[in-house]
Write a protein that holds these residues in place. Structure first.
Motif, PDB file in Angstrom:
ATOM      1  N   VAL A   4      -8.556   9.572   0.011  1.00 59.75           N
ATOM      2  CA  VAL A   4      -7.664   9.065   1.051  1.00 59.75           C
ATOM      3  C   VAL A   4      -8.236   9.488   2.400  1.00 59.75           C
ATOM      4  CG1 VAL A   4      -5.313   9.109   1.955  1.00 59.75           C
ATOM      5  CG2 VAL A   4      -5.695   9.265  -0.501  1.00 59.75           C
ATOM      6  N   THR A   5      -8.397   8.510   3.302  1.00 58.86           N
ATOM      7  CA  THR A   5      -8.904   8.833   4.635  1.00 58.86           C
ATOM      8  C   THR A   5      -7.891   8.383   5.683  1.00 58.86           C
ATOM      9  OG1 THR A   5     -10.053   6.741   5.023  1.00 58.86           O
ATOM     10  CG2 THR A   5     -11.280   8.456   3.833  1.00 58.86           C
ATOM     11  N   LEU A  82       6.293  13.457  -1.360  1.00 57.20           N
ATOM     12  CA  LEU A  82       6.059  12.322  -2.252  1.00 57.20           C
ATOM     13  C   LEU A  82       5.200  11.245  -1.594  1.00 57.20           C
ATOM     14  CD1 LEU A  82       9.551  11.932  -3.968  1.00 57.20           C
ATOM     15  CD2 LEU A  82       7.434  12.808  -4.983  1.00 57.20           C
ATOM     16  N   GLY A  83       5.444  10.974  -0.316  1.00 63.63           N
ATOM     17  CA  GLY A  83       4.654   9.963   0.379  1.00 63.63           C
ATOM     18  C   GLY A  83       3.183  10.331   0.430  1.00 63.63           C
ATOM     19  N   ALA A  84       2.883  11.583   0.716  1.00 66.52           N
ATOM     20  CA  ALA A  84       1.483  12.033   0.775  1.00 66.52           C
ATOM     21  C   ALA A  84       0.836  11.949  -0.603  1.00 66.52           C
ATOM     22  CB  ALA A  84       1.417  13.454   1.321  1.00 66.52           C
ATOM     23  N   LEU A  85       1.555  12.393  -1.630  1.00 67.48           N
ATOM     24  CA  LEU A  85       1.011  12.321  -2.987  1.00 67.48           C
ATOM     25  C   LEU A  85       0.873  10.874  -3.456  1.00 67.48           C
ATOM     26  CD1 LEU A  85       2.929  15.283  -4.654  1.00 67.48           C
ATOM     27  CD2 LEU A  85       0.532  15.233  -3.906  1.00 67.48           C
ATOM     28  N   TYR A  86       1.807  10.039  -3.077  1.00 65.69           N
ATOM     29  CA  TYR A  86       1.767   8.622  -3.440  1.00 65.69           C
ATOM     30  C   TYR A  86       0.496   7.963  -2.903  1.00 65.69           C
ATOM     31  CZ  TYR A  86       3.203   3.698  -3.596  1.00 65.69           C
ATOM     32  OH  TYR A  86       3.263   2.344  -3.806  1.00 65.69           O
ATOM     33  N   LEU A  87       0.090   8.346  -1.717  1.00 63.95           N
ATOM     34  CA  LEU A  87      -1.125   7.776  -1.137  1.00 63.95           C
ATOM     35  C   LEU A  87      -2.356   8.054  -1.993  1.00 63.95           C
ATOM     36  CD1 LEU A  87      -0.559   8.540   2.644  1.00 63.95           C
ATOM     37  CD2 LEU A  87      -0.551   6.282   1.540  1.00 63.95           C
ATOM     38  N   THR A  88      -2.351   9.158  -2.731  1.00 63.57           N
ATOM     39  CA  THR A  88      -3.513   9.493  -3.566  1.00 63.57           C
ATOM     40  C   THR A  88      -3.591   8.645  -4.829  1.00 63.57           C
ATOM     41  OG1 THR A  88      -2.437  11.226  -4.889  1.00 63.57           O
ATOM     42  CG2 THR A  88      -3.410  11.890  -2.762  1.00 63.57           C
ATOM     43  N   THR A  89      -2.562   7.842  -5.098  1.00 63.61           N
ATOM     44  CA  THR A  89      -2.578   6.984  -6.291  1.00 63.61           C
ATOM     45  C   THR A  89      -3.228   5.630  -6.021  1.00 63.61           C
ATOM     46  OG1 THR A  89      -0.405   5.972  -5.905  1.00 63.61           O
ATOM     47  CG2 THR A  89      -0.463   8.082  -7.129  1.00 63.61           C
ATOM     48  N   GLY A  90      -3.612   5.385  -4.773  1.00 62.17           N
ATOM     49  CA  GLY A  90      -4.278   4.134  -4.420  1.00 62.17           C
ATOM     50  C   GLY A  90      -3.366   2.925  -4.338  1.00 62.17           C
ATOM     51  N   PRO A  91      -2.164   3.073  -3.758  1.00 55.61           N
ATOM     52  CA  PRO A  91      -1.279   1.907  -3.653  1.00 55.61           C
ATOM     53  C   PRO A  91      -1.844   0.889  -2.660  1.00 55.61           C
ATOM     54  CG  PRO A  91      -0.439   3.655  -2.280  1.00 55.61           C
ATOM     55  CD  PRO A  91      -1.626   4.223  -3.024  1.00 55.61           C
ATOM     56  N   SER A  92      -1.379  -0.337  -2.753  1.00 53.40           N
ATOM     57  CA  SER A  92      -1.798  -1.308  -1.744  1.00 53.40           C
ATOM     58  C   SER A  92      -1.216  -0.876  -0.399  1.00 53.40           C
ATOM     59  CB  SER A  92      -1.307  -2.713  -2.101  1.00 53.40           C
ATOM     60  OG  SER A  92       0.070  -2.848  -1.839  1.00 53.40           O
ATOM     61  N   SER A  93      -1.960  -1.140   0.641  1.00 53.82           N
ATOM     62  CA  SER A  93      -1.492  -0.767   1.982  1.00 53.82           C
ATOM     63  C   SER A  93      -0.194  -1.471   2.331  1.00 53.82           C
ATOM     64  CB  SER A  93      -2.552  -1.095   3.038  1.00 53.82           C
ATOM     65  OG  SER A  93      -3.637  -0.217   2.912  1.00 53.82           O
ATOM     66  N   ALA A  94      -0.088  -2.731   1.920  1.00 55.07           N
ATOM     67  CA  ALA A  94       1.116  -3.495   2.245  1.00 55.07           C
ATOM     68  C   ALA A  94       2.344  -2.892   1.565  1.00 55.07           C
ATOM     69  CB  ALA A  94       0.940  -4.951   1.832  1.00 55.07           C
ATOM     70  N   LEU A  95       2.238  -2.517   0.296  1.00 50.58           N
ATOM     71  CA  LEU A  95       3.369  -1.947  -0.409  1.00 50.58           C
ATOM     72  C   LEU A  95       3.711  -0.563   0.146  1.00 50.58           C
ATOM     73  CD1 LEU A  95       5.525  -1.961  -2.566  1.00 50.58           C
ATOM     74  CD2 LEU A  95       3.806  -1.094  -4.194  1.00 50.58           C
ATOM     75  N   ALA A  96       2.702   0.263   0.354  1.00 50.29           N
ATOM     76  CA  ALA A  96       2.952   1.610   0.887  1.00 50.29           C
ATOM     77  C   ALA A  96       3.627   1.526   2.252  1.00 50.29           C
ATOM     78  CB  ALA A  96       1.644   2.402   0.974  1.00 50.29           C
ATOM     79  N   SER A 144       3.187   8.887 -13.326  1.00 52.90           N
ATOM     80  CA  SER A 144       2.540   7.992 -14.288  1.00 52.90           C
ATOM     81  C   SER A 144       1.045   7.847 -14.001  1.00 52.90           C
ATOM     82  CB  SER A 144       3.228   6.613 -14.306  1.00 52.90           C
ATOM     83  OG  SER A 144       3.119   5.975 -13.070  1.00 52.90           O
ATOM     84  N   HIS A 145       0.664   7.829 -12.736  1.00 54.65           N
ATOM     85  CA  HIS A 145      -0.762   7.715 -12.378  1.00 54.65           C
ATOM     86  C   HIS A 145      -1.542   8.920 -12.878  1.00 54.65           C
ATOM     87  CE1 HIS A 145      -4.280   6.668  -9.955  1.00 54.65           C
ATOM     88  NE2 HIS A 145      -4.353   7.958  -9.672  1.00 54.65           N
ATOM     89  N   TYR A 146      -1.024  10.098 -12.638  1.00 53.30           N
ATOM     90  CA  TYR A 146      -1.770  11.303 -13.011  1.00 53.30           C
ATOM     91  C   TYR A 146      -1.591  11.683 -14.463  1.00 53.30           C
ATOM     92  CZ  TYR A 146      -3.374  11.690  -8.305  1.00 53.30           C
ATOM     93  OH  TYR A 146      -3.997  11.419  -7.117  1.00 53.30           O
ATOM     94  N   LEU A 147      -0.533  11.220 -15.086  1.00 54.01           N
ATOM     95  CA  LEU A 147      -0.346  11.452 -16.521  1.00 54.01           C
ATOM     96  C   LEU A 147      -1.399  10.666 -17.311  1.00 54.01           C
ATOM     97  CD1 LEU A 147       1.511  13.049 -18.352  1.00 54.01           C
ATOM     98  CD2 LEU A 147       2.968  11.044 -18.521  1.00 54.01           C
ATOM     99  N   THR A 148      -1.654   9.448 -16.858  1.00 51.44           N
ATOM    100  CA  THR A 148      -2.666   8.636 -17.550  1.00 51.44           C
ATOM    101  C   THR A 148      -4.079   9.126 -17.246  1.00 51.44           C
ATOM    102  OG1 THR A 148      -2.695   7.003 -15.758  1.00 51.44           O
ATOM    103  CG2 THR A 148      -1.194   6.588 -17.602  1.00 51.44           C
TER     104      THR A 148
END
Length: 150
Positions: A4-5, A82-96, A144-148
């Motif tokens: 994440v940058t 949660l928002g910071a951690l969510y960014l590390t899952t690679g969500p689409s920019s539009a959804l985030a 779910s991202h990190y569990l998988t």
């Protein structure tokens, strides 16, 4: 972990809305103080003496603003994590960006319908519930991202 940058639009969106939420938390202290001075109701003897007010811990108007502030203090830091951690899952920019924007709008609306211009339910419930569900969504996506990935 997805790199994440700060140049990524989703990260910039997170920073923008986090800043707005931080300013909102700070503004709640001002709103509480304004309500105390308006009603001349204080929590400390020295403040009451200086303003010719009274010490009172149960004024309904002051307590309503304080509860809204406490609600922010209970919810917004969880969003930051949660928002910071969510960014590390690679969500689409539009959804985030949509999630961050709706969360922030909901928290601002919650303060308005709860502490500034109280409205009957379900206004406050909706303003609280939508951001709450967004936090659950992000939390679920993180787990779910990190569990998988294990």
């Amino acid at each position: 972990m997805v790199p994440v940058t700060i140049a990524e639009p989703a990260v910039q969106s997170y920073i923008l809305y986090s800043g707005i939420l931080a300013l909102k938390v700070l503004a709640m202290a001002v709103l509480t103080g304004r309500q105390r001075f308006r009603k001349k109701v204080f929590a400390n003897e020295e403040d009451a003496k200086k303003t010719k007010g009274i010490v009172k811990f149960d004024d309904p108007d002051v307590e309503r603003v304080r509860r809204a502030h406490l609600n922010d203090l209970e919810n917004i830091p969880v969003f930051w994590v949660l928002g910071a951690l969510y960014l590390t899952t690679g969500p689409s920019s539009a959804l985030a960006t949509l999630l961050f924007r709706v969360y922030t709008a909901g928290r601002v609306l919650h303060t308005i319908v709860y502490a500034v211009k109280p409205l009957p339910q379900p206004a406050r419930g909706i303003a609280y519930g939508i951001p709450y569900l967004i936090k659950w969504y992000m939390g679920f996506k993180i787990v779910s991202h990190y569990l998988t990935a294990l």
